[in-house]
Motif scaffolding. Structure first.
Motif, PDB file in Angstrom:
ATOM      1  N   PRO A  44     -16.178 106.669  85.772  1.00 23.92           N
ATOM      2  CA  PRO A  44     -15.533 106.531  87.080  1.00 23.92           C
ATOM      3  C   PRO A  44     -14.438 107.560  87.325  1.00 23.92           C
ATOM      4  N   MET A  45     -13.970 108.229  86.245  1.00 17.99           N
ATOM      5  CA  MET A  45     -12.914 109.240  86.384  1.00 17.99           C
ATOM      6  C   MET A  45     -13.057 110.268  85.269  1.00 17.99           C
ATOM      7  N   ALA A  46     -12.396 111.410  85.445  1.00 14.23           N
ATOM      8  CA  ALA A  46     -12.374 112.428  84.396  1.00 14.23           C
ATOM      9  C   ALA A  46     -11.295 112.054  83.387  1.00 14.23           C
ATOM     10  N   GLY A  47     -11.523 112.422  82.147  1.00 15.55           N
ATOM     11  CA  GLY A  47     -10.526 112.171  81.117  1.00 15.55           C
ATOM     12  C   GLY A  47     -11.135 112.255  79.736  1.00 15.55           C
ATOM     13  N   VAL A  48     -10.426 111.678  78.777  1.00 20.23           N
ATOM     14  CA  VAL A  48     -10.866 111.669  77.385  1.00 20.23           C
ATOM     15  C   VAL A  48     -10.983 110.221  76.929  1.00 20.23           C
ATOM     16  N   VAL A  49     -12.025 109.919  76.160  1.00 29.23           N
ATOM     17  CA  VAL A  49     -12.189 108.560  75.632  1.00 29.23           C
ATOM     18  C   VAL A  49     -11.085 108.318  74.601  1.00 29.23           C
ATOM     19  N   GLU A  50     -10.191 107.399  74.924  1.00 31.27           N
ATOM     20  CA  GLU A  50      -9.084 107.061  74.022  1.00 31.27           C
ATOM     21  C   GLU A  50      -9.484 105.953  73.045  1.00 31.27           C
ATOM     22  N   TYR A  51     -10.376 105.075  73.509  1.00 37.62           N
ATOM     23  CA  TYR A  51     -10.788 103.927  72.700  1.00 37.62           C
ATOM     24  C   TYR A  51     -12.238 103.627  73.021  1.00 37.62           C
ATOM     25  N   PHE A  52     -13.017 103.318  71.982  1.00 31.27           N
ATOM     26  CA  PHE A  52     -14.402 102.896  72.192  1.00 31.27           C
ATOM     27  C   PHE A  52     -14.773 101.901  71.114  1.00 31.27           C
ATOM     28  N   LYS A  53     -15.408 100.805  71.529  1.00 28.51           N
ATOM     29  CA  LYS A  53     -15.838  99.804  70.553  1.00 28.51           C
ATOM     30  C   LYS A  53     -17.094  99.099  71.054  1.00 28.51           C
ATOM     31  N   THR A  75     -16.732  98.561  75.020  1.00 30.37           N
ATOM     32  CA  THR A  75     -15.479  98.732  75.742  1.00 30.37           C
ATOM     33  C   THR A  75     -15.033 100.166  75.533  1.00 30.37           C
ATOM     34  N   MET A  76     -14.710 100.844  76.633  1.00 33.46           N
ATOM     35  CA  MET A  76     -14.268 102.231  76.581  1.00 33.46           C
ATOM     36  C   MET A  76     -13.020 102.373  77.447  1.00 33.46           C
ATOM     37  N   VAL A  77     -11.996 103.034  76.916  1.00 31.69           N
ATOM     38  CA  VAL A  77     -10.800 103.347  77.704  1.00 31.69           C
ATOM     39  C   VAL A  77     -10.774 104.853  77.906  1.00 31.69           C
ATOM     40  N   ILE A  78     -10.690 105.250  79.177  1.00 32.60           N
ATOM     41  CA  ILE A  78     -10.614 106.660  79.546  1.00 32.60           C
ATOM     42  C   ILE A  78      -9.168 106.951  79.918  1.00 32.60           C
ATOM     43  N   LYS A  79      -8.608 107.999  79.318  1.00 27.55           N
ATOM     44  CA  LYS A  79      -7.242 108.415  79.653  1.00 27.55           C
ATOM     45  C   LYS A  79      -7.325 109.691  80.467  1.00 27.55           C
ATOM     46  N   GLY A  80      -6.804 109.622  81.708  1.00 28.58           N
ATOM     47  CA  GLY A  80      -6.810 110.782  82.590  1.00 28.58           C
ATOM     48  C   GLY A  80      -5.733 111.782  82.206  1.00 28.58           C
ATOM     49  N   THR A  81      -5.778 112.967  82.807  1.00 29.89           N
ATOM     50  CA  THR A  81      -4.797 114.011  82.488  1.00 29.89           C
ATOM     51  C   THR A  81      -3.372 113.601  82.840  1.00 29.89           C
ATOM     52  N   ASP A  82      -3.224 112.671  83.794  1.00 31.42           N
ATOM     53  CA  ASP A  82      -1.893 112.193  84.178  1.00 31.42           C
ATOM     54  C   ASP A  82      -1.445 111.000  83.337  1.00 31.42           C
ATOM     55  N   SER A 106     -12.265 110.395  71.609  1.00 29.39           N
ATOM     56  CA  SER A 106     -11.965 111.823  71.790  1.00 29.39           C
ATOM     57  C   SER A 106     -13.020 112.582  72.588  1.00 29.39           C
ATOM     58  N   THR A 107     -14.094 111.919  73.032  1.00 23.53           N
ATOM     59  CA  THR A 107     -15.100 112.590  73.862  1.00 23.53           C
ATOM     60  C   THR A 107     -14.504 112.880  75.240  1.00 23.53           C
ATOM     61  N   PRO A 108     -14.540 114.143  75.700  1.00 23.71           N
ATOM     62  CA  PRO A 108     -14.106 114.434  77.079  1.00 23.71           C
ATOM     63  C   PRO A 108     -15.195 113.987  78.055  1.00 23.71           C
ATOM     64  N   LEU A 109     -14.773 113.421  79.184  1.00 21.60           N
ATOM     65  CA  LEU A 109     -15.721 112.960  80.204  1.00 21.60           C
ATOM     66  C   LEU A 109     -15.437 113.637  81.530  1.00 21.60           C
ATOM     67  N   GLN A 110     -16.507 114.051  82.191  1.00 26.14           N
ATOM     68  CA  GLN A 110     -16.388 114.545  83.555  1.00 26.14           C
ATOM     69  C   GLN A 110     -16.511 113.352  84.497  1.00 26.14           C
ATOM     70  N   LYS A 143     -23.514 102.972  94.491  1.00 26.28           N
ATOM     71  CA  LYS A 143     -24.337 104.001  93.852  1.00 26.28           C
ATOM     72  C   LYS A 143     -23.467 104.645  92.781  1.00 26.28           C
ATOM     73  N   GLY A 144     -23.946 104.628  91.541  1.00 28.60           N
ATOM     74  CA  GLY A 144     -23.183 105.195  90.435  1.00 28.60           C
ATOM     75  C   GLY A 144     -22.846 106.660  90.648  1.00 28.60           C
ATOM     76  N   GLY A 145     -21.557 106.979  90.504  1.00 33.68           N
ATOM     77  CA  GLY A 145     -21.104 108.354  90.654  1.00 33.68           C
ATOM     78  C   GLY A 145     -20.996 108.826  92.085  1.00 33.68           C
ATOM     79  N   LYS A 146     -21.272 107.955  93.052  1.00 36.87           N
ATOM     80  CA  LYS A 146     -21.232 108.341  94.466  1.00 36.87           C
ATOM     81  C   LYS A 146     -20.318 107.446  95.307  1.00 36.87           C
TER      82      LYS A 146
END
Length: 153
Positions: A44-53, A75-82, A106-110, A143-146
């Motif tokens: 749903p947003m750009a960032g880096v995966v901080e947590y995944f389980k 469960t995945m937590v995405i941390k944005g650049t802000d 630590s995976t970067p996500l677009q 619609k996913g991503g839209k």
């Protein structure tokens, strides 16, 4: 802007406490994917995966309130650049029983990029900061991503 992580229908919009990782009040938006929806899940947003389980679990129907914490799920937590954190949870439903993911910590996500999928009917929960402006309504199709589902302050 936060985009829908999946094709489907909005089945939950509420304030709740997220107790697995963020451990605070959040706005929850849940999208139910019927067996007829595309089951690709998108960030749903750009960032880096901080947590995944990954959590093994039951296979209650995906719209059941207890499915968020009793069903098989990731469960995945995405941390944005802000520094903003958004939690995304893939939940297997009664038919699904197969969650696949392509990420780890630590995976970067677009934004709107694929991070996994769930086979057949299932649900994706998104936990947003309390000051996020919700842009969808109950029973609205996404619609996913839209489809924009929220705006962060």
């Amino acid at each position: 802007m936060i985009y829908a992580p999946a094709d489907g229908k909005v089945v939950v919009i509420e304030e709740t406490v997220e107790d697995e990782y963020l451990k605070e009040k959040r706005k929850q938006i849940s999208i139910f994917m019927s067996p007829f929806n595309v089951h690709v899940n998108r960030s749903p947003m750009a960032g880096v995966v901080e947590y995944f389980k990954y959590h093994p679990g039951k296979y209650l129907v995906a719209w059941h309130p207890k499915s968020s914490f009793e069903n098989e799920r990731t469960t995945m937590v995405i941390k944005g650049t802000d520094g903003t954190k958004v939690l995304v949870r893939q939940i297997a439903g009664a038919l699904a029983r197969r969650i696949k993911w392509y990420v780890s910590e630590s995976t970067p996500l677009q934004q709107c990029g694929e991070f996994g999928f769930i086979k057949f009917g299932s649900r994706v929960d998104v936990f947003l900061p309390l000051d996020a402006e919700v842009l969808v309504n109950m029973d609205q199709k996404t619609k996913g991503g839209k489809t924009p589902i929220a705006r962060l302050k």
